[in-house]
Write an enzyme that holds these catalytic residues in place. Structure first.
Site, PDB file in Angstrom:
ATOM      1  N   MET A   1     -12.382   4.024  -0.939  1.00  0.00           N
ATOM      2  CA  MET A   1     -13.063   4.272   0.335  1.00  0.00           C
ATOM      3  C   MET A   1     -13.804   5.595   0.196  1.00  0.00           C
ATOM      4  O   MET A   1     -13.506   6.585   0.866  1.00  0.00           O
ATOM      5  CB  MET A   1     -12.039   4.321   1.475  1.00  0.00           C
ATOM      6  CG  MET A   1     -11.488   2.960   1.831  1.00  0.00           C
ATOM      7  SD  MET A   1     -10.246   3.024   3.151  1.00  0.00           S
ATOM      8  CE  MET A   1      -8.755   3.215   2.171  1.00  0.00           C
TER       9      MET A   1
ATOM     10  N   ASP B   1      -5.006   3.377  -2.110  1.00  0.00           N
ATOM     11  CA  ASP B   1      -6.157   3.709  -1.268  1.00  0.00           C
ATOM     12  C   ASP B   1      -6.668   5.107  -1.559  1.00  0.00           C
ATOM     13  O   ASP B   1      -5.931   6.090  -1.403  1.00  0.00           O
ATOM     14  CB  ASP B   1      -5.759   3.644   0.215  1.00  0.00           C
ATOM     15  CG  ASP B   1      -5.591   2.217   0.713  1.00  0.00           C
ATOM     16  OD1 ASP B   1      -6.529   1.427   0.535  1.00  0.00           O
ATOM     17  OD2 ASP B   1      -4.522   1.910   1.272  1.00  0.00           O
TER      18      ASP B   1
ATOM     19  N   ASP C   1      -6.638  -6.326   4.491  1.00  0.00           N
ATOM     20  CA  ASP C   1      -5.989  -5.014   4.543  1.00  0.00           C
ATOM     21  C   ASP C   1      -6.068  -4.457   5.958  1.00  0.00           C
ATOM     22  O   ASP C   1      -7.157  -4.189   6.460  1.00  0.00           O
ATOM     23  CB  ASP C   1      -6.688  -4.074   3.557  1.00  0.00           C
ATOM     24  CG  ASP C   1      -6.055  -2.691   3.499  1.00  0.00           C
ATOM     25  OD1 ASP C   1      -5.087  -2.435   4.235  1.00  0.00           O
ATOM     26  OD2 ASP C   1      -6.541  -1.862   2.704  1.00  0.00           O
TER      27      ASP C   1
ATOM     28  N   SER D   1       0.832  -1.205   0.000  1.00  0.00           N
ATOM     29  CA  SER D   1       0.000   0.000   0.000  1.00  0.00           C
ATOM     30  C   SER D   1       0.865   1.253   0.000  1.00  0.00           C
ATOM     31  O   SER D   1       1.576   1.527   0.970  1.00  0.00           O
ATOM     32  CB  SER D   1      -0.925   0.008   1.211  1.00  0.00           C
ATOM     33  OG  SER D   1      -1.590   1.254   1.302  1.00  0.00           O
TER      34      SER D   1
ATOM     35  N   MET E   1      -9.344   7.898  -0.391  1.00  0.00           N
ATOM     36  CA  MET E   1     -10.198   8.266   0.741  1.00  0.00           C
ATOM     37  C   MET E   1     -10.749   9.667   0.517  1.00  0.00           C
ATOM     38  O   MET E   1     -10.007  10.572   0.128  1.00  0.00           O
ATOM     39  CB  MET E   1      -9.410   8.193   2.049  1.00  0.00           C
ATOM     40  CG  MET E   1      -8.902   6.790   2.340  1.00  0.00           C
ATOM     41  SD  MET E   1      -8.079   6.627   3.950  1.00  0.00           S
ATOM     42  CE  MET E   1      -6.496   7.354   3.595  1.00  0.00           C
TER      43      MET E   1
ATOM     44  N   MET F   1     -11.592  -5.789   5.485  1.00  0.00           N
ATOM     45  CA  MET F   1     -10.795  -4.841   6.258  1.00  0.00           C
ATOM     46  C   MET F   1     -10.510  -5.457   7.618  1.00  0.00           C
ATOM     47  O   MET F   1     -11.425  -5.884   8.328  1.00  0.00           O
ATOM     48  CB  MET F   1     -11.534  -3.519   6.415  1.00  0.00           C
ATOM     49  CG  MET F   1     -11.710  -2.724   5.121  1.00  0.00           C
ATOM     50  SD  MET F   1     -10.144  -2.273   4.348  1.00  0.00           S
ATOM     51  CE  MET F   1      -9.346  -1.304   5.648  1.00  0.00           C
TER      52      MET F   1
ATOM     53  N   HIS G   1      -1.090  -1.468  -4.139  1.00  0.00           N
ATOM     54  CA  HIS G   1      -2.375  -1.086  -3.557  1.00  0.00           C
ATOM     55  C   HIS G   1      -2.488   0.429  -3.466  1.00  0.00           C
ATOM     56  O   HIS G   1      -1.572   1.106  -3.008  1.00  0.00           O
ATOM     57  CB  HIS G   1      -2.522  -1.708  -2.165  1.00  0.00           C
ATOM     58  CG  HIS G   1      -3.915  -1.700  -1.636  1.00  0.00           C
ATOM     59  ND1 HIS G   1      -4.895  -2.559  -2.083  1.00  0.00           N
ATOM     60  CD2 HIS G   1      -4.506  -0.922  -0.687  1.00  0.00           C
ATOM     61  CE1 HIS G   1      -6.021  -2.325  -1.426  1.00  0.00           C
ATOM     62  NE2 HIS G   1      -5.809  -1.333  -0.585  1.00  0.00           N
TER      63      HIS G   1
ATOM     64  N   HIS H   1      -8.481   0.711  -4.209  1.00  0.00           N
ATOM     65  CA  HIS H   1      -9.478   0.535  -3.154  1.00  0.00           C
ATOM     66  C   HIS H   1     -10.169   1.877  -2.921  1.00  0.00           C
ATOM     67  O   HIS H   1      -9.563   2.808  -2.393  1.00  0.00           O
ATOM     68  CB  HIS H   1      -8.757   0.035  -1.894  1.00  0.00           C
ATOM     69  CG  HIS H   1      -9.626  -0.087  -0.693  1.00  0.00           C
ATOM     70  ND1 HIS H   1      -9.104  -0.202   0.589  1.00  0.00           N
ATOM     71  CD2 HIS H   1     -10.973  -0.108  -0.534  1.00  0.00           C
ATOM     72  CE1 HIS H   1     -10.088  -0.294   1.458  1.00  0.00           C
ATOM     73  NE2 HIS H   1     -11.235  -0.231   0.798  1.00  0.00           N
TER      74      HIS H   1
END
Length: 219
Positions: free
Chosen positions: A69, A36, A176, A9, A38, A138, A34, A67
């Site tokens: 979020m 992320d 994760d 990540s 957000m 998660m 990875h 991913h």
């Protein structure tokens, strides 16, 4: 035999040297990266979006494991595909119609994943198990890096793998949050095969950390 994949990540990378950090994990043999996203709404933190992903795509051929979020992710599926995402994972809790969202990802020829928070039971996924290419559990509360692995997650991984086995599905299970060398074998034995690791990879010797993970994973 199910193949294992490491997905470092970049949330834990040094953004002053992001390209260099990515090259280290790639040189060490990691197949995935990875990413992320957000939004400050679905989770409290804000990370990064399309422009950074587009830049990352230019410097690596690794599988970009994105991913989201974010609330109502349908709004941005087209953009993340355009910027180079190979796998797009959305939160069950953030979708008004998760089946529609997964279908939209697949229409672009990308792999579609669905994820749930630690307190959301696996059973909410019953109707989408046949649609998802990957399910992300998660193992910490989403939104912040560096948290400790939630021990109850191990049984949740086992339960999900049983649910998939009962349907004859060999779907990837990604985990994760708080995964380190000392608990990596635990989550693999429980049935996970895609491993997200942030600080355990990017803090210290990145290439050595990556190789250590891959060795434990048998890759």
């Amino acid at each position: 035999m199910r193949k294992n994949y490491l997905s470092p990540s970049i949330l834990s990378a040094d953004f002053a040297h992001l390209g260099e950090d990515i090259r280290h994990v790639e040189a060490a043999g990691s197949p995935y990266l990875h990413y992320d996203v957000m939004d400050g709404l679905f989770v409290p933190s804000i990370s990064f979006g399309m422009p950074v992903l587009e830049s990352v795509r230019k410097i690596t051929d690794m599988v970009l494991d994105v991913h989201l979020m974010i609330q109502d992710p349908d709004r941005y599926i087209d953009d993340f595909v355009r910027c180079g995402a190979d796998i797009i994972t959305v939160h069950y809790e953030a979708c008004s119609d998760v089946k529609r969202t997964l279908d939209k990802i697949k229409e672009h020829g990308r792999k579609a994943g669905v994820t749930i928070k630690p307190r959301t039971p696996n059973q909410v996924l019953e109707d989408v198990l046949d649609l998802a290419d990957m399910i992300l559990l998660m193992t910490v509360e989403p939104g912040f890096g560096g948290q400790a692995y939630i021990p109850e997650s191990t049984e949740k991984i086992r339960e999900l793998r049983r649910m998939l086995d009962e349907r004859g599905l060999d779907t990837d299970i990604e985990v994760d949050g708080g995964i380190k060398k000392d608990n990596l074998r635990t989550v693999l034995d429980a049935g996970a095969n895609v491993i997200v690791a942030g600080s355990a990879i990017f803090k210290g010797d990145i290439e050595r950390n990556t190789r250590d993970f891959l060795e434990i994973m048998g890759e």
